[in-house]
Design a protein around this motif. Structure first.
Motif, short mmCIF file in Angstrom:
data_model
loop_
_atom_site.label_atom_id
_atom_site.label_comp_id
_atom_site.label_asym_id
_atom_site.label_seq_id
_atom_site.Cartn_x
_atom_site.Cartn_y
_atom_site.Cartn_z
N VAL A 39 -7.77 0.50 50.09
CA VAL A 39 -7.31 1.78 49.51
C VAL A 39 -6.06 1.65 48.66
CG1 VAL A 39 -8.34 3.21 51.29
CG2 VAL A 39 -5.97 2.48 51.53
N SER A 76 -3.85 8.30 34.08
CA SER A 76 -3.88 8.29 35.54
C SER A 76 -4.50 6.99 36.06
CB SER A 76 -4.59 9.54 36.06
OG SER A 76 -5.82 9.27 36.65
N GLU A 135 -23.79 9.13 40.47
CA GLU A 135 -23.92 10.11 41.57
C GLU A 135 -23.39 9.52 42.88
OE1 GLU A 135 -28.00 11.38 41.80
OE2 GLU A 135 -27.49 13.32 40.89
N GLN A 136 -23.68 8.26 43.10
CA GLN A 136 -23.19 7.57 44.29
C GLN A 136 -21.65 7.51 44.28
OE1 GLN A 136 -24.86 6.36 46.89
NE2 GLN A 136 -23.16 5.26 47.86
N ALA A 137 -21.10 7.16 43.13
CA ALA A 137 -19.63 7.12 43.00
C ALA A 137 -19.01 8.49 43.24
CB ALA A 137 -19.23 6.59 41.62
N ASN A 138 -19.71 9.54 42.79
CA ASN A 138 -19.22 10.92 42.98
C ASN A 138 -18.99 11.28 44.44
OD1 ASN A 138 -21.17 12.63 40.34
ND2 ASN A 138 -19.35 11.37 40.20
N LEU A 139 -19.65 10.55 45.35
CA LEU A 139 -19.49 10.85 46.78
C LEU A 139 -18.04 10.69 47.23
CD1 LEU A 139 -22.71 9.20 48.26
CD2 LEU A 139 -22.30 11.62 47.78
N ILE A 140 -17.23 9.98 46.45
CA ILE A 140 -15.82 9.84 46.78
C ILE A 140 -15.14 11.22 46.87
CG2 ILE A 140 -14.82 9.64 44.43
CD1 ILE A 140 -13.95 7.27 47.31
N ILE A 172 -14.64 12.83 50.18
CA ILE A 172 -13.62 12.25 51.05
C ILE A 172 -12.22 12.53 50.52
CG2 ILE A 172 -12.77 10.08 52.01
CD1 ILE A 172 -15.87 9.21 51.41
N LEU A 173 -12.07 12.41 49.19
CA LEU A 173 -10.79 12.73 48.56
C LEU A 173 -10.97 13.97 47.70
CD1 LEU A 173 -9.42 9.34 47.21
CD2 LEU A 173 -8.83 10.51 49.31
N LYS A 174 -10.36 15.07 48.10
CA LYS A 174 -10.51 16.32 47.34
C LYS A 174 -9.75 16.22 46.02
CE LYS A 174 -13.05 18.01 50.48
NZ LYS A 174 -14.50 17.93 50.24
N PHE A 232 -15.43 4.58 38.36
CA PHE A 232 -16.73 4.63 39.05
C PHE A 232 -16.91 3.37 39.91
CE2 PHE A 232 -18.31 7.32 35.27
CZ PHE A 232 -18.27 8.51 35.99
N ALA A 272 -14.74 3.43 43.06
CA ALA A 272 -15.31 4.31 44.08
C ALA A 272 -16.49 3.63 44.77
CB ALA A 272 -15.75 5.63 43.45
N LEU A 273 -17.36 3.01 43.98
CA LEU A 273 -18.52 2.32 44.56
C LEU A 273 -18.07 1.19 45.48
CD1 LEU A 273 -20.77 2.26 41.36
CD2 LEU A 273 -21.30 3.47 43.50
N LEU A 284 -16.62 2.79 48.69
CA LEU A 284 -17.70 3.41 49.48
C LEU A 284 -18.58 2.34 50.13
CD1 LEU A 284 -18.58 6.30 47.03
CD2 LEU A 284 -17.66 6.59 49.34
N PHE A 287 -4.17 5.42 45.07
CA PHE A 287 -5.62 5.31 45.12
C PHE A 287 -6.26 6.56 44.53
CE2 PHE A 287 -9.66 5.92 47.52
CZ PHE A 287 -10.35 4.86 46.97
N SER A 329 -5.20 8.59 42.31
CA SER A 329 -5.10 8.70 40.85
C SER A 329 -6.02 7.70 40.15
CB SER A 329 -3.63 8.58 40.42
OG SER A 329 -3.37 7.42 39.69
N ARG A 360 -9.75 9.02 40.65
CA ARG A 360 -9.99 10.42 40.30
C ARG A 360 -11.17 10.60 39.34
NH1 ARG A 360 -8.20 13.78 36.14
NH2 ARG A 360 -6.76 12.29 35.18
N ALA A 375 -13.73 9.01 39.00
CA ALA A 375 -15.04 8.72 39.61
C ALA A 375 -15.75 9.98 40.08
CB ALA A 375 -14.88 7.74 40.77
N LYS A 376 -15.06 11.10 40.04
CA LYS A 376 -15.70 12.38 40.38
C LYS A 376 -16.43 12.98 39.18
CE LYS A 376 -11.86 13.16 43.58
NZ LYS A 376 -10.66 13.98 43.88
N PRO A 399 -22.35 12.63 36.06
CA PRO A 399 -23.28 11.69 35.40
C PRO A 399 -23.98 12.32 34.19
CG PRO A 399 -24.15 12.39 37.54
CD PRO A 399 -22.76 12.93 37.44
#
Lengths: 281, 281
Positions: free
Chosen positions: A182, A217, A271-276, A279-281, B191, B194-195, B198, B215, B217, B220, B222-223, B226
């Motif tokens: 992390v 960032s 989409e998989q990466a978006n799952l972060i 966990i982190l808002k 991305f 995040a992968l 995860l 982490f 920042s 970020r 990765a949200k 797609p």
């Protein structure tokens, strides 16, 4: 708690000096730093009430000792501090733990030392980087608490709870593994991103007019100090290499999907990466 | 400028609707979106005064048309918009330009279209992601301005200057190269980060208690959606692959230095990365 001696007057040591004072947790702050410039700057900024280059004397006068030096120096400074200790509580604030705890494992004053890692920081360094509120609402990891005297652990818990930190307990090996994931990998990706863009920029000057918040960032951590980070990567080498290998593999996979113009698989990976975001808002 | 028709009521379209209204630059806002849910939400949020699914009719009633759809849809929507145009000024807000400008190069109304890219955004998407002030103090790139009618370019320059944007002029090829460097690569690294985390987290659950600001920042972006990013990577494939190859090489070099425990070279690389702070404060 009356007198704190802070060894290493950088971002973390200086910010802790501010927070301890603001919360009324100490009445006198002694700053120790090898650099005369840092000592003078810390005094001028009001981070400490007194500055000293005599480590042993400053430790003996303290109730609490904070060692906030880079991890390479930590391996020699912490044993020196413990040599000078009798009743004091000593904490480090270091980013790696296994090597450090091995280095003091047999010390007769080991019990007075509590290994902690506040999960807080910025990309800046030195006394001028110290800020109020750095630790507020962040996590403090206490490592191998069973190796410390119970009263010393209790003192540390009370102190950092007063700074509004959440306390987690990990053994040193788990700490070093999790922080590789992390924290350390984020710094490596950011350093590499900066190097990438700086390399390309030699060909294309205009690029930086276009940098937006997203780039800023992602590359922010690349401003972090080598004096701090080289020892971290060295001391946590095995875990860092493991997560770095995974990261390079993920990048190579994304590269392959872009090269093959495989829109469906690329969509699925993002989409998989978006799952972060769960966990982190 | 009286009526604006905004096609695509997401983060950028919605934020522009807010800013145009706040600055008194339009008196009526028509929102067009294929999604009935987006139309309803944009109305409910007050992003537009009227919502429609009839693109051609909404274009004919407008003075300014903003096309703010993902880049794959853009290739078909923009020609449809130009088909319905006579005097209107049309802008896209897309992240890639070469393919799009090729797609409308021969259109009889090409002159009414000004290709722009506001270098602003967040990791969120949809009407609810729209925010005030998104464009303030950011850069707007105008591409291939000579292909647009002079009055249309002047209208766009005036409009975005009123939104406090700095205007840069690039040809489409240069735009796509530079944005690969400062925007697209940041998203890929994020991305991939995040992968990576995860993937590792399946082994180690506790990791996320420790995530700090650094982490957050770095990961970020990765949200990001797609639906927006896959078409960008596809349309800018050659430039993205080029910068991604450089980035993987930089990571492999850092990996090699950590593996070899080469402290001096690692220190030198991080110092080199630190130079980014001379360009981005």
């Amino acid at each position: 708690m009356k007198t704190v001696t802070i060894i290493g007057l950088g971002l973390i040591g200086g910010s802790l000096a501010i927070s301890l004072q603001e919360q009324g947790l100490v009445t006198h702050r002694i700053g120790v730093d090898l650099s005369a410039e840092n000592r003078q700057q810390a005094l001028a900024l009001g981070l400490v009430d007194e500055a000293s280059a005599d480590l042993a004397a400053a430790v003996r006068r303290a109730d609490l000792v904070v060692v906030a030096v880079p991890m390479d120096a930590m391996l020699t400074v912490l044993p020196q501090v413990l040599d000078a200790v009798d009743h004091q509580v000593v904490i480090d604030v270091g980013s790696t733990k296994s090597m450090l705890l091995a280095a003091v494992a047999g010390h007769p004053r080991r019990g007075r030392f509590v290994a902690v890692h506040p999960m807080a920081g910025t990309e800046f360094s030195g006394p001028a980087a110290a800020v109020a509120g750095l630790f507020d609402d962040k996590t403090l990891v206490i490592c191998d608490a069973a190796q410390s005297d119970a009263d010393a652990v209790a003192t540390v818990e009370q102190l950092f709870t007063r700074l509004n930190m959440r306390i987690e307990y990990l053994d040193a090996a788990a700490h070093d593994l999790h922080t590789a994931y992390v924290s350390h990998i984020s710094h490596i990706t950011s350093f590499a991103l900066a190097l990438t863009v700086l390399k390309k920029e030699k060909e294309e000057q205009q690029i930086f007019a276009l940098a937006s918040g997203g780039f800023a960032s992602t590359v922010r951590l690349a401003k972090s100090s080598p004096a701090m980070w080289v020892p971290i990567f060295r001391q946590n080498r095995v875990n860092v290499l493991d997560v770095l290998d995974e990261h390079i593999q993920q990048l190579q996979h994304l590269r392959q999907l872009i090269d093959a113009d495989d829109a469906a698989a690329l969509h699925q990976q993002i989409e998989q990466a978006n799952l972060i975001s769960k966990i982190l808002k």
